[in-house]
Design a protein around this motif. Sequence first.
Motif, PDB file in Angstrom:
ATOM      1  N   UNK A  12      55.976  28.778  19.220  1.00 22.38           N
ATOM      2  CA  UNK A  12      56.306  29.222  17.865  1.00 22.38           C
ATOM      3  C   UNK A  12      57.271  28.197  17.289  1.00 22.38           C
ATOM      4  N   UNK A  13      56.813  27.430  16.317  1.00 22.35           N
ATOM      5  CA  UNK A  13      57.656  26.428  15.671  1.00 22.35           C
ATOM      6  C   UNK A  13      58.430  27.083  14.541  1.00 22.35           C
ATOM      7  N   UNK A  14      59.744  27.052  14.654  1.00 23.79           N
ATOM      8  CA  UNK A  14      60.618  27.658  13.659  1.00 23.79           C
ATOM      9  C   UNK A  14      61.077  26.603  12.650  1.00 23.79           C
ATOM     10  N   UNK A  18      67.139  23.545  15.613  1.00 23.84           N
ATOM     11  CA  UNK A  18      67.284  23.765  17.057  1.00 23.84           C
ATOM     12  C   UNK A  18      67.344  25.260  17.367  1.00 23.84           C
ATOM     13  N   UNK A  19      66.718  25.646  18.453  1.00 25.53           N
ATOM     14  CA  UNK A  19      66.805  27.010  18.978  1.00 25.53           C
ATOM     15  C   UNK A  19      67.557  26.931  20.311  1.00 25.53           C
ATOM     16  N   UNK A  20      68.604  27.757  20.460  1.00 24.53           N
ATOM     17  CA  UNK A  20      69.370  27.761  21.705  1.00 24.53           C
ATOM     18  C   UNK A  20      68.468  28.172  22.870  1.00 24.53           C
ATOM     19  N   UNK A  21      68.734  27.620  24.060  1.00 25.07           N
ATOM     20  CA  UNK A  21      67.913  27.915  25.238  1.00 25.07           C
ATOM     21  C   UNK A  21      67.855  29.402  25.547  1.00 25.07           C
ATOM     22  N   UNK A  22      68.959  30.120  25.349  1.00 25.73           N
ATOM     23  CA  UNK A  22      68.971  31.553  25.654  1.00 25.73           C
ATOM     24  C   UNK A  22      68.106  32.362  24.684  1.00 25.73           C
ATOM     25  N   UNK A  23      67.826  31.805  23.506  1.00 26.47           N
ATOM     26  CA  UNK A  23      66.996  32.491  22.513  1.00 26.47           C
ATOM     27  C   UNK A  23      65.568  31.953  22.475  1.00 26.47           C
ATOM     28  N   UNK A  46      62.410  22.264  14.840  1.00 29.19           N
ATOM     29  CA  UNK A  46      61.687  21.020  14.592  1.00 29.19           C
ATOM     30  C   UNK A  46      62.313  19.803  15.259  1.00 29.19           C
ATOM     31  N   UNK A  47      63.556  19.884  15.726  1.00 21.44           N
ATOM     32  CA  UNK A  47      64.166  18.789  16.485  1.00 21.44           C
ATOM     33  C   UNK A  47      64.098  19.001  17.991  1.00 21.44           C
ATOM     34  N   UNK A  48      63.627  20.152  18.442  1.00 17.13           N
ATOM     35  CA  UNK A  48      63.553  20.441  19.870  1.00 17.13           C
ATOM     36  C   UNK A  48      62.383  19.706  20.511  1.00 17.13           C
ATOM     37  N   UNK A  49      62.576  19.322  21.746  1.00 18.20           N
ATOM     38  CA  UNK A  49      61.533  18.679  22.540  1.00 18.20           C
ATOM     39  C   UNK A  49      60.521  19.732  22.966  1.00 18.20           C
ATOM     40  N   UNK A  50      59.239  19.450  22.818  1.00 17.22           N
ATOM     41  CA  UNK A  50      58.193  20.406  23.172  1.00 17.22           C
ATOM     42  C   UNK A  50      57.760  20.216  24.623  1.00 17.22           C
ATOM     43  N   UNK A  51      58.697  20.345  25.528  1.00 19.44           N
ATOM     44  CA  UNK A  51      58.471  20.144  26.952  1.00 19.44           C
ATOM     45  C   UNK A  51      58.049  21.475  27.578  1.00 19.44           C
ATOM     46  N   UNK A  52      56.752  21.646  27.791  1.00 16.90           N
ATOM     47  CA  UNK A  52      56.222  22.913  28.287  1.00 16.90           C
ATOM     48  C   UNK A  52      56.610  23.179  29.742  1.00 16.90           C
ATOM     49  N   UNK A  53      56.557  22.220  30.660  1.00 15.32           N
ATOM     50  CA  UNK A  53      57.051  22.506  32.009  1.00 15.32           C
ATOM     51  C   UNK A  53      58.513  22.955  32.020  1.00 15.32           C
TER      52      UNK A  53
END
Length: 130
Positions: A12-14, A18-23, A46-53
């Motif tokens: 889900x791209x907000x 940045x979205x905090x890791x806990x959220x 939109x600035x977060x890395x899309x690292x799925x692993x």
Amino acid sequence: MLHEHVVILRIVNEDVPHIRHVDRISVDDLGHEDDGIFAVSVRLGFNDDQDIPKALRLAAPQLVESEMKVDVAQARYFLSAITVHRGVRPELPRWRQALFVAMAHNAANRVRVFHLPPDRTVAMGAHVDL
């Protein structure tokens, strides 16, 4: 035959940087306790890395609470992919078709964008004619 455990992951791209890791992670067992299928939603800015692993590693504690162990080093990934081709639709001008097809073909490689291991990733998809 399905794997023993299946995680259906949704990104889900907000519209925030940045979205905090806990959220970032939410896990749902889809209501069937013994089927081994879980839905994981990953919220990303939109600035977060899309690292799925990495997202799966963040989700692991919640999955363990649901009695599912996740081995990210052995996980298999299945991507949906759509290939866009130029069609003969009269309602869409040819220059727009050509522009849309060119943009779709120049899209980034999602295996790299999502940091997925190429040897454990399968892309399945469909062809769409404009």
